[in-house]
Design a protein around this motif. Structure first.
Motif, mmCIF file in Angstrom:
data_model
loop_
_atom_site.group_PDB
_atom_site.id
_atom_site.type_symbol
_atom_site.label_atom_id
_atom_site.label_comp_id
_atom_site.label_asym_id
_atom_site.label_seq_id
_atom_site.Cartn_x
_atom_site.Cartn_y
_atom_site.Cartn_z
ATOM 1 N N SER A 31 0.828 -1.205 0.000
ATOM 2 C CA SER A 31 0.000 0.000 0.000
ATOM 3 C C SER A 31 0.864 1.258 0.000
ATOM 4 O O SER A 31 2.018 1.239 0.421
ATOM 5 N N HIS A 32 0.295 2.322 -0.489
ATOM 6 C CA HIS A 32 0.874 3.670 -0.462
ATOM 7 C C HIS A 32 2.224 3.790 -1.164
ATOM 8 O O HIS A 32 3.155 4.418 -0.630
ATOM 9 N N PRO A 33 2.370 3.231 -2.363
ATOM 10 C CA PRO A 33 3.610 3.508 -3.092
ATOM 11 C C PRO A 33 3.653 4.972 -3.494
ATOM 12 O O PRO A 33 2.606 5.600 -3.717
ATOM 13 N N GLY A 34 4.858 5.511 -3.588
ATOM 14 C CA GLY A 34 4.975 6.900 -4.016
ATOM 15 C C GLY A 34 4.715 7.031 -5.504
ATOM 16 O O GLY A 34 3.739 7.637 -5.936
ATOM 17 N N LEU A 35 5.583 6.439 -6.316
ATOM 18 C CA LEU A 35 5.463 6.457 -7.773
ATOM 19 C C LEU A 35 5.292 5.034 -8.270
ATOM 20 O O LEU A 35 6.146 4.174 -8.034
ATOM 21 N N LEU A 36 4.191 4.788 -8.969
ATOM 22 C CA LEU A 36 3.908 3.481 -9.553
ATOM 23 C C LEU A 36 3.825 3.638 -11.060
ATOM 24 O O LEU A 36 3.131 4.525 -11.567
ATOM 25 N N LEU A 37 4.546 2.801 -11.788
ATOM 26 C CA LEU A 37 4.571 2.843 -13.238
ATOM 27 C C LEU A 37 3.823 1.646 -13.802
ATOM 28 O O LEU A 37 4.108 0.500 -13.429
ATOM 29 N N ASP A 38 2.868 1.907 -14.688
ATOM 30 C CA ASP A 38 2.152 0.851 -15.391
ATOM 31 C C ASP A 38 2.660 0.830 -16.827
ATOM 32 O O ASP A 38 2.333 1.709 -17.622
ATOM 33 N N VAL A 39 3.476 -0.169 -17.127
ATOM 34 C CA VAL A 39 4.184 -0.260 -18.401
ATOM 35 C C VAL A 39 3.303 -0.969 -19.425
ATOM 36 O O VAL A 39 2.766 -2.041 -19.145
ATOM 37 N N ALA A 40 3.197 -0.401 -20.619
ATOM 38 C CA ALA A 40 2.286 -0.924 -21.647
ATOM 39 C C ALA A 40 0.884 -1.018 -21.047
ATOM 40 O O ALA A 40 0.266 -2.071 -21.011
ATOM 41 N N THR A 41 0.404 0.101 -20.582
ATOM 42 C CA THR A 41 -0.826 0.167 -19.789
ATOM 43 C C THR A 41 -2.074 -0.258 -20.552
ATOM 44 O O THR A 41 -3.082 -0.614 -19.941
#
Length: 199
Positions: A31-41
């Protein structure tokens, strides 16, 4: 390559396996990640699912303008706070600085991106950051036509959970685990390996 996925965009959300895989990958993250990247979203299934973790910022990146347009169209209802930033562009390299991301998610696109994507995820994740990705099983994966033309050739499609986890370990991640995600949908059995690993 983007035109192939643009053509798929209109019917992409008709496949219920995509949100199932996305939900599985998001369940691997804290929970509560700062920056989350969704690659090939794609149309944003994992990005939207990640909002239940209360991230500070989510960046969804995809090469397909058509896919991202559909994600943006859903955003007012699914992301009213505007946590997710959508970007059209290549997934490798990701448009963030080294060691700045807390989590990277990639749902069923690694076979298009190849081993260079794994190396880039090592670059962008901070130490202790989590990667969660899914990949098809070699026993069931049979790309044909235009899809086979855009496959990465520097990545071996795994035949087992152990081989799937080894993709992460070989790239420099540790504590890699994998599980099989299956469903019977649309009259056929679906199967991918879902992998979680630590930077």
């Amino acid at each position: 390559m983007s035109s192939i996925f643009d053509e798929m965009a209109a019917s992409y959300d008709d496949d219920p396996f995509h949100p199932l895989v996305a939900d599985t990958l998001i369940s691997f993250l804290p929970s509560h990640p700062g920056l989350l990247l969704d690659v090939a979203t794609g149309t944003g299934a994992a990005a939207f699912a990640s909002l239940r973790l209360s991230p500070t910022v989510v960046v969804g990146v995809d090469i397909s303008e058509g896919m991202v347009a559909l994600a943006r169209a859903k955003a007012p209802a699914l992301d009213p706070a505007g946590v997710i930033s959508w970007q059209v562009g290549p997934a490798v390299p990701l448009p963030v600085a080294d060691a700045t991301a807390d989590a990277v998610v990639c749902a069923s696109a690694l076979h298009f991106l190849g081993a260079t994507a794994l190396a880039d995820w090592v670059r962008v994740l901070r130490p202790g950051g989590i990667v969660a990705f899914s990949i098809s099983s070699s026993a069931r994966f049979d790309p044909c036509g235009s899809m086979s033309d855009v496959m990465a050739h520097d990545l071996r499609i795994p035949g087992s959970e152990a081989e799937a986890a080894a993709l992460a370990t070989d790239a420099g991640f540790h504590s890699a685990t994998a599980q099989t995600v299956t469903a019977h949908l649309g009259g056929r059995d679906r199967l991918v390996f879902a992998v979680r690993a630590v930077r």
